[in-house]
Structures are given as C-alpha cells and as structure tokens.
Enzyme design. Structure first.
Site, PDB file in Angstrom:
ATOM      1  N   HIS A 160      -1.308  -3.167  -5.318  1.00  0.00           N
ATOM      2  CA  HIS A 160      -1.309  -1.838  -6.419  1.00  0.00           C
ATOM      3  C   HIS A 160      -0.313  -2.316  -7.178  1.00  0.00           C
ATOM      4  CE1 HIS A 160       1.980  -1.037  -3.459  1.00  0.00           C
ATOM      5  NE2 HIS A 160       2.235  -0.038  -4.157  1.00  0.00           N
TER       6      HIS A 160
ATOM      7  N   HIS B 262       2.751  -1.582  -8.596  1.00  0.00           N
ATOM      8  CA  HIS B 262       4.176  -1.301  -8.460  1.00  0.00           C
ATOM      9  C   HIS B 262       4.846  -2.545  -8.340  1.00  0.00           C
ATOM     10  CE1 HIS B 262       3.784   3.111  -6.658  1.00  0.00           C
ATOM     11  NE2 HIS B 262       3.824   3.082  -8.076  1.00  0.00           N
TER      12      HIS B 262
ATOM     13  N   ASP C  82       7.383  -3.885  -6.987  1.00  0.00           N
ATOM     14  CA  ASP C  82       7.795  -4.601  -5.828  1.00  0.00           C
ATOM     15  C   ASP C  82       6.907  -5.529  -5.224  1.00  0.00           C
ATOM     16  OD1 ASP C  82       6.945  -1.946  -5.351  1.00  0.00           O
ATOM     17  OD2 ASP C  82       7.678  -1.930  -3.252  1.00  0.00           O
ATOM     18  N   HIS C  83       5.405  -4.957  -5.643  1.00  0.00           N
ATOM     19  CA  HIS C  83       4.605  -5.798  -5.034  1.00  0.00           C
ATOM     20  C   HIS C  83       4.002  -6.692  -5.817  1.00  0.00           C
ATOM     21  CE1 HIS C  83       3.452  -3.066  -1.419  1.00  0.00           C
ATOM     22  NE2 HIS C  83       4.418  -2.450  -2.271  1.00  0.00           N
TER      23      HIS C  83
ATOM     24  N   HIS D  18      -2.160   6.407  -1.708  1.00  0.00           N
ATOM     25  CA  HIS D  18      -0.866   6.035  -2.157  1.00  0.00           C
ATOM     26  C   HIS D  18      -0.720   6.696  -3.297  1.00  0.00           C
ATOM     27  CE1 HIS D  18       2.924   4.216  -2.129  1.00  0.00           C
ATOM     28  NE2 HIS D  18       2.737   3.431  -3.017  1.00  0.00           N
TER      29      HIS D  18
ATOM     30  N   ASP E  41       0.494  -0.215   0.639  1.00  0.00           N
ATOM     31  CA  ASP E  41       1.153   1.025   0.622  1.00  0.00           C
ATOM     32  C   ASP E  41       0.286   2.350   0.779  1.00  0.00           C
ATOM     33  OD1 ASP E  41       3.391  -0.422   0.018  1.00  0.00           O
ATOM     34  OD2 ASP E  41       4.093   0.603  -1.861  1.00  0.00           O
TER      35      ASP E  41
ATOM     36  N   HIS F 145       7.452  -4.082   5.091  1.00  0.00           N
ATOM     37  CA  HIS F 145       7.489  -2.970   4.063  1.00  0.00           C
ATOM     38  C   HIS F 145       8.558  -2.054   4.443  1.00  0.00           C
ATOM     39  CE1 HIS F 145       6.835  -0.216   0.727  1.00  0.00           C
ATOM     40  NE2 HIS F 145       6.396  -1.042  -0.084  1.00  0.00           N
TER      41      HIS F 145
END
Lengths: 320, 320
Positions: free
Chosen positions: A63, A65, A67-68, A140, A210, A268
C-alpha cells in the site's frame, strides 16, 4: 529440489528503530527474488544479506504508505549504478507508478534496465509454470494488498521398479507418464498414477501487509507453510490496533491458526517494543509455531513431503 | 561557553555499504541541529546517536542527487509521526521544493509542524546573532552547494580588575563596555579595549558536498576549524574523480592545507573502499590533521582560544 528461502529485510512498522529497519520481506526461490514492500534502507539490508542487485526480481507493494515504499527509490538508483541489466517488475496499488516516475524524473535517474510497473487489481498478479502470486484486498486505512506466493505442485515420484515390472521400456513412454499423460502399451491403458506416487504439493507463503484481521484473509492464507503477518501491537493495545487498522500479536496468531497455516512470523512491530519476545509469547498461546521476526532473519522452507517445517527447524537455521 | 558537536550520520557516496550509510553530516550547537544532506537511513542514524526529532532544525541540501536526499522523506514522515511541533527549515537548490511537495502529496503525509522550504541562491543562507551559514557553488556535474557554518565572534574577556582600577562602578557602565560600546566616565573616554581582552573568534565548519577542488572553494573554506570534505576516490583513481566531478583524498587534503583549515574529515567514500585507512594515509601526507570519517563518528569542537583542536583530541573522543 528447488530451494525456497525467506529473508526479513526489515521488521519495523511506521518508524524504524536503532535495531529494526522498516518493513520488507523477501522470498528467494531458485535464483529469483520476490520482495514484498520496500521500507527505507532495504538496499543496505540486501547488501548485508548478500542478495545481489541483478537477480530476476519482482517487487510487490502492499500500500501507499511511506514506511512500506520509501526504500524503493534508493534501491532502483543503486541497481542502476551497479549496472543491473535484467528487467525489474514492480506491482502495487494505484499511485505506485506516479511515485516512481515522478521521482525518477526529479533525480534524472538513468536506468540501465527495463522497469515494468504494474498497478494491479485484486486477483492473479503473476503466473509462471512454477508459481502464482495473488493479491487480495486487506482491511487497512487505505487500499492494502495482502499477497500469497503459491508454488506449483510437483508430480509424484516416478517408481522405476513399477514401470519396469509392467515392462514399459525406458524412453519417451516414461517421459509421457512423468509429464502426467496416460499411455497405451501393448494394447493396455497405463495411467501416470499406475507408476507414480501422489502429487507433491508446492509451498505457499502469505504476506499480510498492514491490516485488521478478517475472515476473507483467513481463507486467502489457507494452509500457508509460512505466514508473515503484521503484529504492530501487543494484545494490550487492542484499541490502538482497531483505531489504526492494524493487528495485535493474538490476532495474527488467530489468523494463522484458523487458516491452518504452519509457521507464523510476526513482523511490522511498533517502535514502542524494544523487546518483541512478549508479543511472540502472546501469539504462541494461540498458535504454537509463532516466531517474532527480526532483521536479517532467514530460513529455508522445505517441501512438505520431504521435511516437516517446525519452529525448531526455523530457529536452528536462524540462530541470532 | 556553547557546545558545538559534529556527528557524521553517513559517510558513503552514491551507494551505501553494509557498514556505511549514505552521506549526511550534522552540527549540533547548543540545542540547535544543522544537517547537511540527508542520505537514506539518516533517521535511523539520528536514533542511534540519540539526537531526537524535535530540536530546532535546519537542513541544508547540497544538490539534487538521490544519494544526498532520499532520507529526507522518511525523516519528515517520522518527525510527523513522533509529533514534532517545531518548524523545520529546509534549504537547497531548485528542485528540492518540488521533490518534497510532490511526495508529501503522494503519501498524504500529514505534517504536525511547519515545513519551510527555501530554494536558495549562492551567498548568505541563514543569519542569526550567533551564526551565519553561507552557500557557494561548487564544481559538480549538476549545481552543488558547499556550505560554511560561521559562528559569531565572542567579545574578549572582561577584566574586572582593570575596570575597578579605573574606578568604573559595576552596573550599566560595565554592561555597555561588555557589549562593545565606549563610555564616558568622569569626563574621560573609556573604550571596551581598555578593560577587555581580544575578540575571541567563533568556530567555522565547512562542508563540501560533491565537488572537484577549486581555488574559489579553497577561499570559501578559509581557516575552518573542521573541514568535512568529500573524498570519493583514492589518489590512484584520479581519472575517475575528474570524470565524475569528485575529489580524491589528496585533493581534499590539498584544499584543507591551502585553506589553512585545521582538522580535515574525509567522507563520501566510494563503496569500492572497504577500508578507508589508505585514503586517510594519502591525505595525511599532505595535511597531517586528516581523519577518515565513519558512521556515527562524533566529536566536540572547542573554541580556538580555549583549547587547541588536534587530531588526537578528536580521536580520543571518538574511539571506535
């Protein structure tokens, strides 16, 4: 016999810690590399794990975001500087293409290799004769894909003694049977099952991204050899997990148990957990084969019919 | 007495290694943080060095190459997740604003703090009563700014005994003199120099970014207490240094020597060098006070009039 190895490049969620990189998981099957999410510093983790920058590689983003994903640009740039020449396939939700293209343009990164970006919808993402990879909508705050990697089944063992006993001559007739085709020999119909053992199942790996737990994800992860599931929070922080659309260690373990998955790798983790052992303990109460993942953890996944994949077998391979 | 500390967050150029993060340097003066370039994984390096995410912070970008910038997005996102509330100032060449704004938009990063992005031209970038920071065009393949951090001079020591001997009463008249103003007392003109020692010089730190050496940069770095200079290549790779608009260890040392700088810190090493000691040796032949920087190296820079900054003083503080 094809090796299949799992490596965790990063195990932190949202924010890295001094000992955990941001989230990224990998499967190496034969020489092929499959990366699931590309948290910041993935390229350094790949170097530490001596993975190399020029393998046939498929990257799957869960996705949009940061951090990914934020390690993807440095990875692409480094692959180019190190003269990668193999195409690089990147799959993910809508937005991934704009992200890559606009930044490659801003930094004028000159690619030596072909970059194929596919914004995918749920369902079959990649298919070869050896494996399939499916994406499924998770639950999510924004569109998130969970993925499963499903290896093709192998034919059963070919019993030479049986074939010989039936008088079938070695050569093209054996090959036909080995490839799953019936033959007619001296007027008699011979089926592959007459000279071969049971079909041997391929391996299945699930990667959650997530998500909150859900029944449909439980079905999607059905019978995974290894399920790599987010466990952002411990069970005490259930309210936070709900509020932020994440899972607790107990919820991850429940999914593992109800999907009849074998090994559960928790990952995670929120940066609040310096020690993730308590989360592992919580998970183990529900699903015995649960392990708290850590950066650079890596282990081979054997075929089910050749060796039982146990927690102790994983831990033996990954002595910290 | 105001502490001034230097920290190297990353010392690798172009590509990280398993032991070196991408390039990033920092000065902490009092509580203020000044970051020069933000290579990937800077946020993790900041965590390891316990710098914190909510200091008054100014970030200076040298040029629009990914290895110098790609850690900025993760840093901004993490600052926001960790609820930074102080404004964040970012200075750099044209392009930096588009990079930040487009990615903040793609990832829908919600900022809790004010982000002030300034695309600067050469010259004075920041000025307060305590320091000035200047940018200067260097000589790289694209526009690159070198920076100097120049601390304001401190007034000389106030000699109480001299003031008393001259009969000047303690209070506002002393303050005036201490603030550099002449006074008239009992009809007599008294200058600050009559009761005070020599003006004490502030500290000066230079940071090169990516560049070929040049005469104008040598002048720009004149009399630095510490010069942090790129040394991408060893002297044997002089041709590569010219071709790629970088400096060798000897060239960095020559700049340090000719600019009458004190301590030279070499950094931005090519990933081909596992061991950077040979580059340090080459530099030391030209400029004795040369040190090969490494990740998380940190040391305090004393005032010139209080302590001599020697190589051994730096090394004592930074025992690996």
């Amino acid at each position: 016999m094809t090796d299949l190895k799992i490596i965790l490049f990063g195990t932190s969620g949202a924010v890295p810690t001094s000992t955990r990189n941001l989230i990224s998981n990998a499967i190496i099957r034969d020489n092929e590399l499959f990366i699931f999410d590309t948290g910041e510093a993935i390229q350094q983790s790949m170097m530490k794990n001596k993975v190399g920058m020029n393998r046939p590689t498929h990257i799957f983003i869960s996705h949009m975001h940061g951090d990914h994903i934020l390690g993807l640009l440095g990875l692409v740039q480094t692959m180019s500087l190190l003269l990668r020449d193999k195409p690089l396939f990147i799959y993910g939700p809508p937005g991934i293409s704009r992200f890559l293209k606009s930044n490659i343009n801003i930094f004028k990164i000159k690619l030596n290799f072909k970059l194929i970006i596919k914004e995918i919808t749920p369902g079959l993402a990649v298919k070869t004769k050896d494996y399939k990879i499916y994406a499924k909508k998770a639950n999510h705050s924004i569109l998130n894909y969970s993925y499963v990697f499903i290896e093709s089944n192998r034919p059963g063992k070919f019993y030479v003694s049986k074939a010989k006993k039936m008088g079938i001559p070695e050569g093209s007739l054996w090959s036909k049977l080995q490839n799953g085709k019936s033959i007619r020999y001296k007027g008699k119909l011979i089926r592959p099952t007459d000279v071969m053992g049971k079909i041997r199942p391929g391996r299945k790996i699930g990667i959650s991204g997530d998500t909150r737990p859900s029944k449909s994800l439980t079905r999607f992860f059905s019978s995974c050899d290894v399920l790599i599931h987010e466990s952002t929070f411990s069970s005490e922080e259930n309210d936070l997990a709900i509020e932020r659309f994440h899972s607790t260690s107990e919820e991850a373990a429940t999914i593992a148990k109800e999907s009849s998955s074998n090994i559960l790798i928790l990952t995670h983790f929120s940066s609040r957990y310096k020690d993730t052992k308590p989360l592992e303990k919580q998970a183990c109460k529900i699903h015995r084969n649960s392990i708290a993942g850590y950066d650079s953890m890596s282990f081979k996944v054997p075929y089910r019919d050749e060796k039982r994949l146990t927690k102790s077998y994983v831990l033996e391979q990954t002595s910290r």
